[in-house]
Design a protein around this motif. Sequence first.
Motif, mmCIF file in Angstrom:
data_model
loop_
_atom_site.group_PDB
_atom_site.id
_atom_site.type_symbol
_atom_site.label_atom_id
_atom_site.label_comp_id
_atom_site.label_asym_id
_atom_site.label_seq_id
_atom_site.Cartn_x
_atom_site.Cartn_y
_atom_site.Cartn_z
ATOM 1 N N GLU B 25 0.837 -1.216 0.000
ATOM 2 C CA GLU B 25 0.000 0.000 0.000
ATOM 3 C C GLU B 25 0.867 1.259 0.000
ATOM 4 O O GLU B 25 0.618 2.211 -0.738
ATOM 5 C CB GLU B 25 -0.923 0.001 1.234
ATOM 6 N N LEU B 26 1.878 1.224 0.838
ATOM 7 C CA LEU B 26 2.766 2.384 0.935
ATOM 8 C C LEU B 26 3.458 2.633 -0.403
ATOM 9 O O LEU B 26 3.526 3.768 -0.901
ATOM 10 C CB LEU B 26 3.806 2.117 2.034
ATOM 11 N N THR B 27 3.954 1.556 -0.991
ATOM 12 C CA THR B 27 4.689 1.680 -2.251
ATOM 13 C C THR B 27 3.767 2.169 -3.370
ATOM 14 O O THR B 27 4.149 3.017 -4.179
ATOM 15 C CB THR B 27 5.348 0.340 -2.594
ATOM 16 N N GLU B 28 2.547 1.650 -3.423
ATOM 17 C CA GLU B 28 1.599 2.120 -4.449
ATOM 18 C C GLU B 28 1.358 3.624 -4.302
ATOM 19 O O GLU B 28 1.272 4.357 -5.293
ATOM 20 C CB GLU B 28 0.261 1.371 -4.352
ATOM 21 N N THR B 29 1.276 4.083 -3.074
ATOM 22 C CA THR B 29 1.099 5.520 -2.836
ATOM 23 C C THR B 29 2.243 6.307 -3.465
ATOM 24 O O THR B 29 2.035 7.337 -4.119
ATOM 25 C CB THR B 29 1.067 5.800 -1.323
ATOM 26 N N PHE B 30 3.448 5.800 -3.261
ATOM 27 C CA PHE B 30 4.601 6.557 -3.752
ATOM 28 C C PHE B 30 4.828 6.368 -5.255
ATOM 29 O O PHE B 30 5.370 7.259 -5.909
ATOM 30 C CB PHE B 30 5.848 6.237 -2.907
ATOM 31 N N ILE B 31 4.392 5.234 -5.797
ATOM 32 C CA ILE B 31 4.444 5.096 -7.260
ATOM 33 C C ILE B 31 3.485 6.115 -7.888
ATOM 34 O O ILE B 31 3.815 6.791 -8.869
ATOM 35 C CB ILE B 31 4.085 3.645 -7.682
ATOM 36 N N GLU B 32 2.328 6.251 -7.258
ATOM 37 C CA GLU B 32 1.360 7.240 -7.746
ATOM 38 C C GLU B 32 1.936 8.656 -7.609
ATOM 39 O O GLU B 32 1.819 9.480 -8.519
ATOM 40 C CB GLU B 32 0.080 7.103 -6.922
ATOM 41 N N ALA B 33 2.566 8.904 -6.481
ATOM 42 C CA ALA B 33 3.165 10.233 -6.267
ATOM 43 C C ALA B 33 4.260 10.511 -7.287
ATOM 44 O O ALA B 33 4.415 11.635 -7.774
ATOM 45 C CB ALA B 33 3.739 10.312 -4.851
ATOM 46 N N THR B 34 5.004 9.463 -7.622
ATOM 47 C CA THR B 34 6.069 9.608 -8.622
ATOM 48 C C THR B 34 5.477 10.110 -9.937
ATOM 49 O O THR B 34 6.005 11.018 -10.580
ATOM 50 C CB THR B 34 6.786 8.264 -8.826
ATOM 51 N N GLY B 35 4.355 9.519 -10.303
ATOM 52 C CA GLY B 35 3.675 9.955 -11.527
ATOM 53 C C GLY B 35 3.168 11.383 -11.410
ATOM 54 O O GLY B 35 3.220 12.153 -12.376
ATOM 55 N N ALA B 36 2.719 11.748 -10.209
ATOM 56 C CA ALA B 36 2.112 13.070 -10.026
ATOM 57 C C ALA B 36 3.141 14.203 -10.074
ATOM 58 O O ALA B 36 2.781 15.352 -10.299
ATOM 59 C CB ALA B 36 1.362 13.105 -8.691
ATOM 60 N N VAL B 37 4.396 13.881 -9.828
ATOM 61 C CA VAL B 37 5.414 14.955 -9.819
ATOM 62 C C VAL B 37 6.392 14.825 -10.978
ATOM 63 O O VAL B 37 7.505 15.338 -10.941
ATOM 64 C CB VAL B 37 6.189 14.981 -8.469
#
Lengths: 323, 493
Positions: B25-37
């Motif tokens: 879950e944590l990693t998915e959050t940061f993969i999504e954040a990676t895309g967002a920035v």
Amino acid sequence: MAELLKGQTGEWELVIGLEVHAQIVAKAKLFSGASTEFGAEPNQQVSLVDAGMPGMLPVLNDEAVRQAVRTGLALNAKINLHSIFARKNFFYPDMPQGYQISQYELPVVGEGEIEIDLPDDAVKNVRVERLHIEQDAGKSIHDQHPAKSMIDLNRSGVALMEIVSHPDMRSAEEAAAYVTKLRAILRYVGSCDGNMQEGSMRCDANVSVRRPGDELGTRCEIKNLNSIRFLRQAIDFEAARQIDVIEEGGTITQETRLYDSDKGETRSMRSKEDAHDYRYFPDPDLLPLDLDQAYVDALKAELPELPDAKKASLRRRTRPVAL
Amino acid sequence: MTDLRNLTLAQARDGMAAGDFTAVELTETFIEATGAVRDLNAYIVETADQARAMAAASDARRAQGQVGAMDGIPVAIKDLFCTKGVQATAGSHILEGFVPPYESTVTQNLWDAGAVMLGKTNLDEFAMGSSNMTSYFGPVANPWKRKGDDAVLVPGGSSGGSAAVVAARAALGATGTDTGGSIRQPGAFTGIVGMKPTYGRCSRWGIIAFASSLDQAGPMTHTVRDSAIMLGAMAGHDPKDSTSMKLDVPDFEAALTGDIRGLRIGIPKEYVMDGMPAEIDALWKTGIDWMRQAGAEIVDISLPHTKYALPTYYIVAPAEASSNLARYDGVRYGLRVDGDTMQDMYENTRGAGFGAEVKRRILIGTYVLSAGYYDAYYLKAQKVRARIAGDFNDAWEKVDAILTPTTPSAAFAQGDKMDDPIAMYLNDIFTVPASLAGLPGISVPAGLSAEGLPLGLQVIGRPYDEETLFRVAGVLEDAAGFDAKPDLSGLGG
């Protein structure tokens, strides 16, 4: 005494200094764990360090140091307890790091001496200036493709000792005797197999001529002589060439020359102007090499009997006994 | 899930330990954040698939009760670290497409501690720069902007991509490398904690070399605690690096006692620079007050050779770089541009493969090592370097840590200083002395400039005394209470 050479205009004295590269007997290379066995398929004995991959670091092989110190002791040389590895920078395709790790200002072994055996039981001392440890390069192979050169890195990073003499030799014969004796010492010590055919011992000769009693003449360095026979031939050819040049009114230019054993002649490889500026500086990837006197003493105590000592003891044993 | 993005590394670790969320879950959050920035251009390569697999493996380990110090923590890796099977470029065209068949010791240590790799971050080419403008893969944007000004700012450098992803809350931590300030300066420019350990604390094996006697890996994180946790996972003796120190890794997190009573904090008078902005000086004075209020003793000290640090650095570092970068010759890996002769091939390859700043430093380095110039430049610089280290040795007789500003200014705009290498080099004026002396240093975000940009204060410590360094930095962090965040609303992916 070495005889003088006769030219058209008088007598000449030949002056020779030798740099011998001796591959250190060790299972692994100088700064990597890769094997050093001769004759493996190309590029089969290459670690990431030997191939100069990004981020790779050298780690000193203690066995190479041990062998160099033992050799230094066998040459009655000063062992420098503090020595430094330096980078010698130049580009060559079979030298993957873009520099060779060697020793420059502070070599592991300093001044020593070799007693060489000449005809009629004559002997002569040749001074050794230094012995230092360095990496070997790989091998470029030019005859397998019309336009391309092939690189074999098996030898890249193999540990060498470079043993540098003073310009104390005065004939090809003395030079041959020096290499013969040095090779015997290396074999007794077991630090190098002395096999010149396989390239585990190679020789560069610095050759100059002068009028007897004059200052040293300008020297030429003849590279990569891989047999004692070629060493003699190259020195004799080079001496005659230099005498001819000077006697015909020319001057010797300092340069590096190659010996062509097919033609029996030396030819210019590069002049001093084209010489590399190697930009030596201490290798920041390696700590200074600091040895204990106790370590050196222990190696000295374990040295096998050396050729001269053996000869002397044989002489003692065969001396007629007065009854 | 957005609140996971706002966690610190320590909070995420504790949250997973408490079973509040999983590594996946944590990693998915940061993969999504990676895309967002993605607009920041902070990554050269993203490794989402690898991150997912590593996170799943972390959860499986946790189910077995085998948890490392960084288990399940998504981190970014500066693209100067060789990562097995993942491209490593050093931000250079000459290494584009190079996929190392080996893993650097520091990153291996992180994976052994359970960390999850999000990707490889952008950097100044071969770590040479203070702006991230010299990367072949384009500049990185600082997530911070000046108040009322839309100019895109630099994140600092060379670890600019790592700084940007942490500041933009797209990773819980990132590795950096610091040669003259390349962790601490971008840390200060982006409002995060940037820590350079003592030379020899982290292995250099598998890190693409810039200047071997100076290069050192370190963590870039939100907090001092996170920094302590991450350094603990990165550090350790490595027999493959002859300059790595044979020392056990202490529990750095345990050093964060919050108590610096009686510690002596040195204030070097030579760090007052002509033309330094008043707000930098004011922040420094505030920091001194915080230290005093926390019970530390403030001691005025002198580091008399400080003014020679920058010129010394710009001899030593380019000299080593000129030799370290000789291996990029087109023969074995990376870019090759053919030519009629071998010499042409070298020249074509290196001409096309290296950018202007790298070429400048190779030229400087070659010059200072040349016959006839070695004594006047390289040798003299080594002597001055010893004096600079000697200054610090003298200081440690009187103090336990030293407090200075991290940088002489806040982040500047992309394109600024590009026509003036000296102005660019001045960015590192406060960080370079500790680098030359091999000392640990940490930049802690301590306040905002008048324009609303983060400013950092630097703590310098004794060799291998990162524990005291973290302890002081922790108190500084608490006193500063820096909780400003960049506005990420304008970013897209």
